[in-house]
Design an enzyme around this catalytic site. Structure first.
Site, PDB file in Angstrom:
ATOM      1  N   LYS A   1      15.781 -25.733   4.957  1.00  0.00           N
ATOM      2  CA  LYS A   1      17.188 -25.817   5.748  1.00  0.00           C
ATOM      3  C   LYS A   1      17.805 -26.991   5.287  1.00  0.00           C
ATOM      4  CE  LYS A   1      15.568 -23.295   9.794  1.00  0.00           C
ATOM      5  NZ  LYS A   1      16.158 -22.028   9.733  1.00  0.00           N
TER       6      LYS A   1
ATOM      7  N   ASP B   1       2.479 -20.734  15.895  1.00  0.00           N
ATOM      8  CA  ASP B   1       3.556 -20.058  14.973  1.00  0.00           C
ATOM      9  C   ASP B   1       4.394 -21.113  14.459  1.00  0.00           C
ATOM     10  OD1 ASP B   1       4.831 -17.750  13.898  1.00  0.00           O
ATOM     11  OD2 ASP B   1       6.194 -17.820  15.644  1.00  0.00           O
TER      12      ASP B   1
ATOM     13  N   LYS C   1       3.205 -19.608   5.935  1.00  0.00           N
ATOM     14  CA  LYS C   1       2.646 -20.011   6.944  1.00  0.00           C
ATOM     15  C   LYS C   1       2.124 -18.832   8.079  1.00  0.00           C
ATOM     16  CE  LYS C   1       4.486 -20.262  10.602  1.00  0.00           C
ATOM     17  NZ  LYS C   1       5.267 -19.391  11.262  1.00  0.00           N
TER      18      LYS C   1
ATOM     19  N   LYS D   1      10.533 -18.456  22.802  1.00  0.00           N
ATOM     20  CA  LYS D   1      11.205 -17.320  22.472  1.00  0.00           C
ATOM     21  C   LYS D   1      11.920 -16.891  23.720  1.00  0.00           C
ATOM     22  CE  LYS D   1       8.744 -15.810  18.454  1.00  0.00           C
ATOM     23  NZ  LYS D   1       9.687 -16.125  17.553  1.00  0.00           N
TER      24      LYS D   1
ATOM     25  N   ASP E   1       7.008 -23.938   4.076  1.00  0.00           N
ATOM     26  CA  ASP E   1       7.439 -23.741   5.471  1.00  0.00           C
ATOM     27  C   ASP E   1       9.143 -23.672   5.584  1.00  0.00           C
ATOM     28  OD1 ASP E   1       8.758 -24.739   7.971  1.00  0.00           O
ATOM     29  OD2 ASP E   1       6.983 -25.840   8.412  1.00  0.00           O
ATOM     30  N   HIS E   2       9.585 -22.901   5.842  1.00  0.00           N
ATOM     31  CA  HIS E   2      11.093 -22.502   5.514  1.00  0.00           C
ATOM     32  C   HIS E   2      11.920 -23.727   6.140  1.00  0.00           C
ATOM     33  CE1 HIS E   2      11.216 -19.888   9.456  1.00  0.00           C
ATOM     34  NE2 HIS E   2      12.486 -20.142   9.267  1.00  0.00           N
TER      35      HIS E   2
ATOM     36  N   HIS F   1       6.449 -25.689  11.655  1.00  0.00           N
ATOM     37  CA  HIS F   1       7.966 -26.195  11.667  1.00  0.00           C
ATOM     38  C   HIS F   1       8.113 -27.490  12.572  1.00  0.00           C
ATOM     39  CE1 HIS F   1       8.431 -22.372   9.977  1.00  0.00           C
ATOM     40  NE2 HIS F   1       8.617 -21.598  10.976  1.00  0.00           N
TER      41      HIS F   1
ATOM     42  N   GLU G   1      14.781 -20.093  20.614  1.00  0.00           N
ATOM     43  CA  GLU G   1      15.205 -18.678  20.058  1.00  0.00           C
ATOM     44  C   GLU G   1      15.577 -17.813  21.276  1.00  0.00           C
ATOM     45  OE1 GLU G   1      13.064 -17.184  16.680  1.00  0.00           O
ATOM     46  OE2 GLU G   1      11.575 -18.397  17.440  1.00  0.00           O
TER      47      GLU G   1
ATOM     48  N   ARG H   1       0.653  -1.264   0.095  1.00  0.00           N
ATOM     49  CA  ARG H   1      -0.011  -0.004  -0.077  1.00  0.00           C
ATOM     50  C   ARG H   1       0.872   1.326   0.242  1.00  0.00           C
ATOM     51  NH1 ARG H   1      -4.575  -1.289   4.601  1.00  0.00           N
ATOM     52  NH2 ARG H   1      -2.577  -1.837   5.407  1.00  0.00           N
TER      53      ARG H   1
ATOM     54  N   LYS I   1      20.365 -19.759  21.073  1.00  0.00           N
ATOM     55  CA  LYS I   1      19.465 -20.073  19.853  1.00  0.00           C
ATOM     56  C   LYS I   1      19.984 -21.461  19.407  1.00  0.00           C
ATOM     57  CE  LYS I   1      18.649 -18.827  15.031  1.00  0.00           C
ATOM     58  NZ  LYS I   1      17.197 -18.743  14.951  1.00  0.00           N
TER      59      LYS I   1
HETATM   60  C1  BG6 Z   1       9.081 -18.232  11.682  1.00  0.00           C
HETATM   61  C2  BG6 Z   1       8.237 -17.656  12.937  1.00  0.00           C
HETATM   62  O1  BG6 Z   1       8.413 -19.124  11.002  1.00  0.00           O
HETATM   63  O2  BG6 Z   1      10.196 -18.807  11.869  1.00  0.00           O
HETATM   64  C3  BG6 Z   1       9.045 -16.964  13.793  1.00  0.00           C
HETATM   65  O3  BG6 Z   1       6.953 -16.977  12.606  1.00  0.00           O
HETATM   66  C4  BG6 Z   1      10.490 -17.482  13.995  1.00  0.00           C
HETATM   67  O4  BG6 Z   1       8.571 -16.525  14.984  1.00  0.00           O
HETATM   68  C5  BG6 Z   1      11.070 -18.186  12.726  1.00  0.00           C
HETATM   69  O5  BG6 Z   1      11.391 -16.664  14.973  1.00  0.00           O
HETATM   70  C6  BG6 Z   1      12.190 -19.151  13.259  1.00  0.00           C
HETATM   71  O6  BG6 Z   1      12.886 -19.365  11.912  1.00  0.00           O
HETATM   72  P1  BG6 Z   1      14.621 -19.632  12.276  1.00  0.00           P
HETATM   73  O7  BG6 Z   1      14.793 -19.989  10.790  1.00  0.00           O
HETATM   74  O8  BG6 Z   1      15.082 -18.163  12.633  1.00  0.00           O
HETATM   75  O9  BG6 Z   1      14.792 -20.669  13.181  1.00  0.00           O
END
Ligand code: BG6
Length: 480
Positions: free
Chosen positions: A178, A231, A144, A336, A173-174, A236, A212, A45, A341
């Site tokens: 990995k 989330d 997601k 979190k 779903d990233h 994941h 995290e 926007r 991490k």
């Molecule tokens: C995201 C979540 O999908 O993955 C976030 O919405 C999270 O809350 C993140 O921090 C974590 O991804 P990665 O790759 O940093 O472990």
């Protein structure tokens, strides 16, 4: 040969686009992986011109990309691919403007990347169709979470399905992008060594932890409605669990792999009634210190309700009702603002059946996704010298080192390339997403029904005490 196509990014000025998608596309451009004449059109926007957007994109890419990988000439080439159109994705009238903006490029293949809140997904798909922009040569990528419950996910999937057939829908779903996650499949299905003992009888339990140090950053308004269960666990962590637990697919293709994953999701034992109290732990961080810095309690974060009872931590004991995994608990945990991490999968084997030596520990396979990518197997060995004293030693596979990688690919690079090449193996199918919600919904419902408030844990700790008790009561412990 990849067919020519353009990519349109809805939510083009958002965090995801600027922090993840553009840097990933820049790397792919730099390595010559993008189709030669592919254009990237960002849509949002904000009233910006194309040049102002390129400047914004450059600022973010410079910050995200390592200095050695960023050179002005390559950037120039990449910037020529970039374009911007200010539009409101919730207004059907704006799609006519979009079609006009595309002009003769309307005839080309297109990828729509929806880096927006899920409540916009249905409108965007419908308006693309009305504007005649959803032809057979178009694909759609959804971030997601898909919805916030089974019902909302089904509604989204149905609306998307009315416009794009399933083969053109890429639910990202990233975690599946990995490297180590894919290596898990290689480890299991390309080596004869583990498969015979990858089952109840040999494995005591499995742990999957995604911890995290970050808080909710600028995403308070989204996160406060989602929480860690929606989330992270719904997607994941359950995806990781599927890859650990699934049977070998017949082929390494999208349908075969996803068929096996769905079977696992459907075999998850429902957690309902009082089990919710016994098998799940919810937590929320209170003020504390992370990495030497004071951080506020969750409910003081930007855009979070002051009396929020959203969970920022979940631990859950999962059981899989099938032959292979009968009686083997899978412990999942994510949170979190924890002490460090770390994302890892631990396969804890059973002890040897008859102890010959003192101090013998059971074998453990550790699959570390973050911060470093590593697979290590803990074995018992004799300490040199007299006597039979044993100690655990690690058989270590440092993947980056083993393959002399100069640069580690980000998950989004791999996945964006898969979308461009129309390979959906590492994307979630509709029934997978719905099966995951079917298992998650009753837990969230149980929390509300039994007023199971999140337990506070200090930021910078390892989470609520109760998460430790979940394992300790069974004589087990989290791998720290
Ligand atoms: C995201 C979540 O999908 O993955 C976030 O919405 C999270 O809350 C993140 O921090 C974590 O991804 P990665 O790759 O940093 O472990």
């Amino acid at each position: 040969m990849t067919k020519p196509c353009d990519m349109l990014v809805f939510g083009g000025t958002g965090d995801l686009a600027l922090h993840k998608l553009l840097p990933a596309l820049y790397h792919l451009h730099r390595e010559g992986r993008l189709p030669a004449d592919m254009r990237i059109l960002a849509l949002a926007r904000r009233n910006l011109g194309a040049d102002a957007y390129r400047a914004l994109a450059e600022r973010h890419c410079r910050a995200q990309v390592a200095r050695v990988d960023f050179d002005p000439q390559t950037w120039q080439g990449f910037a020529e691919r970039l374009d911007y159109l200010a539009m409101d994705a919730s207004q059907s009238a704006d799609y006519g403007r979009l079609a006009k903006h595309l002009g003769s490029r309307c005839q080309r293949g297109r990828i729509y990347y929806l880096a927006t809140a899920p409540d916009l997904f249905e409108d965007i798909a419908a308006y693309l169709k009305t504007a005649g922009l959803a032809g057979d040569d178009t694909r759609i990528v959804l971030e997601k979470p898909i919805g916030h419950s089974l019902e909302s996910a089904q509604a989204i999937n149905a609306s998307i399905g009315a416009v794009f057939d399933e083969s053109r829908v890429f639910r990202i779903d990233h975690y599946l992008g990995k490297e180590t996650v894919q290596n898990l499949m290689a480890l299991r299905f390309a080596n004869a060594l583990f498969e015979p003992i990858w089952r109840a009888g040999h494995i005591d339990h499995v742990q999957i932890s995604v911890c995290e140090t970050l808080g909710v950053e600028n995403r308070g308004s989204y996160y406060d409605r989602a929480g860690a269960m929606r989330d992270m666990i719904q997607n994941h962590l359950l995806q990781l669990l599927c890859l650990v637990a699934m049977e070998a697919p017949v082929r390494f293709d999208a349908e075969s792999v996803r068929n096996e994953k769905v079977k696992i999701l459907e075999a998850l034992k429902p957690i309902t009634g009082l089990d919710v109290k016994d098998k799940t732990v919810r937590g929320q961080y209170s003020a504390g210190k992370v990495g030497g810095h004071d951080v506020p309690a969750y409910y003081f974060e930007k855009s979070v309700d002051n009396d929020s009872d959203t969970e920022t931590f979940v631990a859950v004991q999962v059981e899989i009702d099938n032959w292979r995994w009968s009686g083997v608990p899978f412990f999942l945990r994510t949170g979190k603002r924890l002490d460090r991490k770390r994302s890892e999968i631990v396969i804890q084997f059973k002890p040897v059946p008859h102890l010959l030596f003192n101090g013998c520990e059971a074998n453990r396979l550790l699959i570390r996704l973050q911060p470093e990518e590593r697979i290590s197997l803990q074995l018992m060995a004799k300490v040199p010298g007299k006597g039979m004293r044993l100690d655990p030693v690690e058989l270590d596979l440092d993947l980056a080192h083993a393959f002399r990688q100069k640069r580690r690919w980000d998950a989004y690079e791999r996945l964006l390339l898969d979308v461009i090449e129309a390979d959906s193996t590492l994307f979630m199918r509709r029934d997978e997403v719905e099966a995951a919600w079917r298992w998650v919904d009753p837990i969230i419902e149980g929390w509300h029904r039994h007023y199971q408030k999140p337990r506070p844990y200090p930021a910078g700790s390892t989470g609520p005490e109760l998460a430790h008790s979940l394992l300790e009561l069974q004589g087990r412990a989290w791998h720290e």
